[in-house]
Design a protein around this motif. Structure first.
Motif, short mmCIF file in Angstrom:
data_model
loop_
_atom_site.label_atom_id
_atom_site.label_comp_id
_atom_site.label_asym_id
_atom_site.label_seq_id
_atom_site.Cartn_x
_atom_site.Cartn_y
_atom_site.Cartn_z
N PRO A 129 -33.05 -9.94 71.08
CA PRO A 129 -34.37 -10.26 71.66
C PRO A 129 -34.41 -11.59 72.42
O PRO A 129 -35.23 -11.74 73.33
CB PRO A 129 -35.29 -10.31 70.44
N GLU A 184 -30.13 -15.54 66.17
CA GLU A 184 -31.09 -14.53 65.73
C GLU A 184 -31.60 -14.82 64.31
O GLU A 184 -32.74 -14.54 63.99
CB GLU A 184 -30.49 -13.13 65.79
N SER A 226 -32.74 -12.76 77.81
CA SER A 226 -33.65 -12.33 78.87
C SER A 226 -32.95 -11.69 80.04
O SER A 226 -33.55 -10.92 80.78
CB SER A 226 -34.46 -13.52 79.38
N LYS A 270 -29.36 -6.13 73.26
CA LYS A 270 -29.85 -5.83 71.91
C LYS A 270 -30.42 -7.08 71.23
O LYS A 270 -31.09 -6.97 70.21
CB LYS A 270 -28.73 -5.24 71.06
#
Length: 129
Positions: A102, A73, A105, A100
């Motif tokens: 991003p 991240e 997927s 949580k």
């Protein structure tokens, strides 16, 4: 740009089975195996122009899937990476926590299922340039 599938799991048998399924579904797409998140992360960061589909186990030595996700991240800018958590965990909190991030997927239970893979990834592999 190159595309690759990365299987990140400390279990050699799981990697073998998943690799066999992936090779049959996506011929010609390189598949790389990593037995911990640290080696996978190093490879991704050394190849920033490639597009990666990562299948990530959560519980591994050296660098767990959680540590991998937290670090990715902070490193994701400019990278082309999509992560699918593939774990034996049945704890609903793990799924909730994974969503949580991003970059994540999907959250799938081991073992990898061909029909789930068909539905989930066929369009994703084809969309990459």
């Amino acid at each position: 740009m190159d595309k690759e599938i990365l299987l990140v799991d400390d279990d050699a048998v799981t990697n073998f089975v998943n690799q066999t399924i992936m090779e049959s579904k996506f011929p010609g797409v390189p598949i790389k195996l990593f037995f911990n998140g640290a080696k996978a992360m190093q490879y991704i960061l050394e190849n920033p122009t490639k597009h990666f589909l990562v299948f990530l186990d959560l519980n591994m030595p050296i660098m767990s899937g959680w540590e991998f996700l937290n670090t990715m991240e902070t490193q994701k800018d400019g990278l082309h990476i999509e992560i699918h958590v593939l774990t034996s965990s049945i704890d609903p909190r793990d799924k909730q926590n994974a969503t949580k991030f991003p970059l994540v997927s999907s959250f799938m239970a081991k073992p990898l299922n061909e029909s789930v893979l068909d539905n989930l990834l066929t369009d994703k592999i084809k969309k990459y340039p």
